[in-house]
Scaffold this motif. Sequence first.
Motif, short mmCIF file in Angstrom:
data_model
loop_
_atom_site.label_atom_id
_atom_site.label_comp_id
_atom_site.label_asym_id
_atom_site.label_seq_id
_atom_site.Cartn_x
_atom_site.Cartn_y
_atom_site.Cartn_z
N ARG A 147 0.85 -1.19 0.00
CA ARG A 147 0.00 0.00 0.00
C ARG A 147 0.88 1.24 0.00
N ARG A 148 0.82 2.01 -1.10
CA ARG A 148 1.63 3.22 -1.24
C ARG A 148 0.70 4.43 -1.33
N PRO A 149 1.23 5.64 -1.12
CA PRO A 149 0.35 6.82 -1.13
C PRO A 149 -0.43 7.00 -2.43
N ARG A 150 0.20 6.74 -3.57
CA ARG A 150 -0.48 6.97 -4.86
C ARG A 150 -0.52 5.72 -5.73
N ASP A 151 -0.24 4.59 -5.15
CA ASP A 151 -0.17 3.39 -5.97
C ASP A 151 -0.36 2.17 -5.09
N VAL A 152 -0.78 1.09 -5.70
CA VAL A 152 -0.88 -0.20 -5.04
C VAL A 152 -0.13 -1.20 -5.90
N ARG A 153 0.74 -1.96 -5.29
CA ARG A 153 1.52 -2.93 -6.04
C ARG A 153 1.38 -4.29 -5.38
N LEU A 154 1.20 -5.32 -6.20
CA LEU A 154 1.09 -6.67 -5.67
C LEU A 154 2.46 -7.18 -5.24
N THR A 155 2.49 -7.87 -4.13
CA THR A 155 3.71 -8.53 -3.71
C THR A 155 3.90 -9.80 -4.55
N ARG A 156 5.02 -10.48 -4.31
CA ARG A 156 5.25 -11.74 -5.03
C ARG A 156 4.13 -12.73 -4.71
N ALA A 157 3.76 -12.82 -3.44
CA ALA A 157 2.65 -13.71 -3.06
C ALA A 157 1.34 -13.24 -3.70
N GLY A 158 1.16 -11.93 -3.77
CA GLY A 158 -0.05 -11.39 -4.38
C GLY A 158 -0.16 -11.76 -5.84
N ARG A 159 0.97 -11.73 -6.55
CA ARG A 159 0.95 -12.09 -7.97
C ARG A 159 0.60 -13.56 -8.17
N ARG A 160 1.12 -14.41 -7.28
CA ARG A 160 0.81 -15.84 -7.39
C ARG A 160 -0.67 -16.11 -7.11
N VAL A 161 -1.21 -15.44 -6.10
CA VAL A 161 -2.63 -15.61 -5.80
C VAL A 161 -3.48 -15.05 -6.95
N LEU A 162 -3.05 -13.93 -7.54
CA LEU A 162 -3.79 -13.35 -8.66
C LEU A 162 -3.82 -14.32 -9.85
N GLU A 163 -2.69 -14.96 -10.13
CA GLU A 163 -2.67 -15.94 -11.22
C GLU A 163 -3.67 -17.06 -10.98
N ALA A 164 -3.73 -17.53 -9.74
CA ALA A 164 -4.70 -18.57 -9.40
C ALA A 164 -6.13 -18.05 -9.53
N ALA A 165 -6.35 -16.80 -9.12
CA ALA A 165 -7.68 -16.19 -9.22
C ALA A 165 -8.13 -16.08 -10.67
N GLU A 166 -7.19 -15.74 -11.57
CA GLU A 166 -7.53 -15.63 -12.99
C GLU A 166 -7.90 -17.01 -13.56
N ARG A 167 -7.17 -18.04 -13.15
CA ARG A 167 -7.49 -19.38 -13.63
C ARG A 167 -8.88 -19.81 -13.14
N ILE A 168 -9.17 -19.53 -11.88
CA ILE A 168 -10.48 -19.88 -11.33
C ILE A 168 -11.59 -19.12 -12.04
N ALA A 169 -11.36 -17.83 -12.31
CA ALA A 169 -12.37 -17.03 -13.01
C ALA A 169 -12.63 -17.59 -14.42
N GLY A 170 -11.55 -18.01 -15.10
CA GLY A 170 -11.72 -18.60 -16.42
C GLY A 170 -12.52 -19.89 -16.38
N GLU A 171 -12.25 -20.73 -15.37
CA GLU A 171 -13.00 -21.97 -15.24
C GLU A 171 -14.48 -21.70 -14.95
N LEU A 172 -14.75 -20.69 -14.16
CA LEU A 172 -16.15 -20.35 -13.85
C LEU A 172 -16.88 -19.85 -15.09
N ARG A 173 -16.18 -19.02 -15.90
CA ARG A 173 -16.81 -18.54 -17.13
C ARG A 173 -17.14 -19.70 -18.06
#
Length: 297
Positions: free
Chosen positions: A52-78
């Motif tokens: 959490r930054r004053p003018r930006d939000v950046r994913l951590t390494r763990a955040g990027r890995r969870v996001l990749e999993a979230a995208e796969r799950i979203a694709g399967e749901l679609r």
Amino acid sequence: MKITLRQLTYLRALGQTRSFSRAAEIVHVSQPALSVQIRELEDQIGQPLVERRPRDVRLTRAGRRVLEAAERIAGELRALEAEARRGLGQINLGVIPTIAPYLLPAALPGLRAQGSLRLREAPTEHLLSEIAQGRLDAAIIATPAPDLHSAPLFEDRFLLAGTPDQLTLNRGLAPQALDPDQLLLLDEGHCLADQVLALCGLTRAAQRVDLGASSLSTLCALAAQGMGLTLVPEIAAVQESRAFPTLGLIRFAEEPARQVRLVRAQEASDADTWFEPIAQVLSRAGEGLVSQARRRF
């Protein structure tokens, strides 16, 4: 550990926007509600997912890995939602506004024979977005879509439309030689307007008679009254000339054209059962309209 789809959806929005406020707008919740869900997701994972930054939000390494999993799950749901719809015999089909009122009436009997159909008319950009989101199974468009599976349906050539006197003055001209002051276009956002500008070698700034018409029929009505010139695709030519008896149509010496195509997501697993039959119905209907126009004009 109990991770919810809501939390993963919020993380996907945050990864897309890199802003808590904009992410909250996308998922239609308040910013505090979104922040709480992200905190709870971090608690479940056991480590920070965003910096959490004053003018930006950046994913951590763990955040990027969870996001990749979230995208796969979203694709399967679609994909699951699409298969469930088609299991009930329903196909969600999109079509752009400069094709819908001309092609669909000719194609509907054949389309109905393929099963239950739900139609959605919208600009190309919206249709492509809805295919990506799994809300549409396929769409009829007239621009390339390299990320999607595409089936060519028919070639749709352009004619010049205006009053007979105007057409006499412009007979034999190439699209690039037309007077920008006389050219009538659709609102921005319609791919047909962009195609006409490209064919005529113009930009919106150069095209000074901008009436902001929202339909091709409106353009034809204005052209029939001597308000200017416009380009009309063949599939609309016969219908619009019947609607406006004072509208004249002529062909260019070298005829510009658009390629009408049916597109779908690449990963549609059951497409063999419905995509090609629908493409064949649409192709036959489109070729029929084009043939009528070529016999008459």
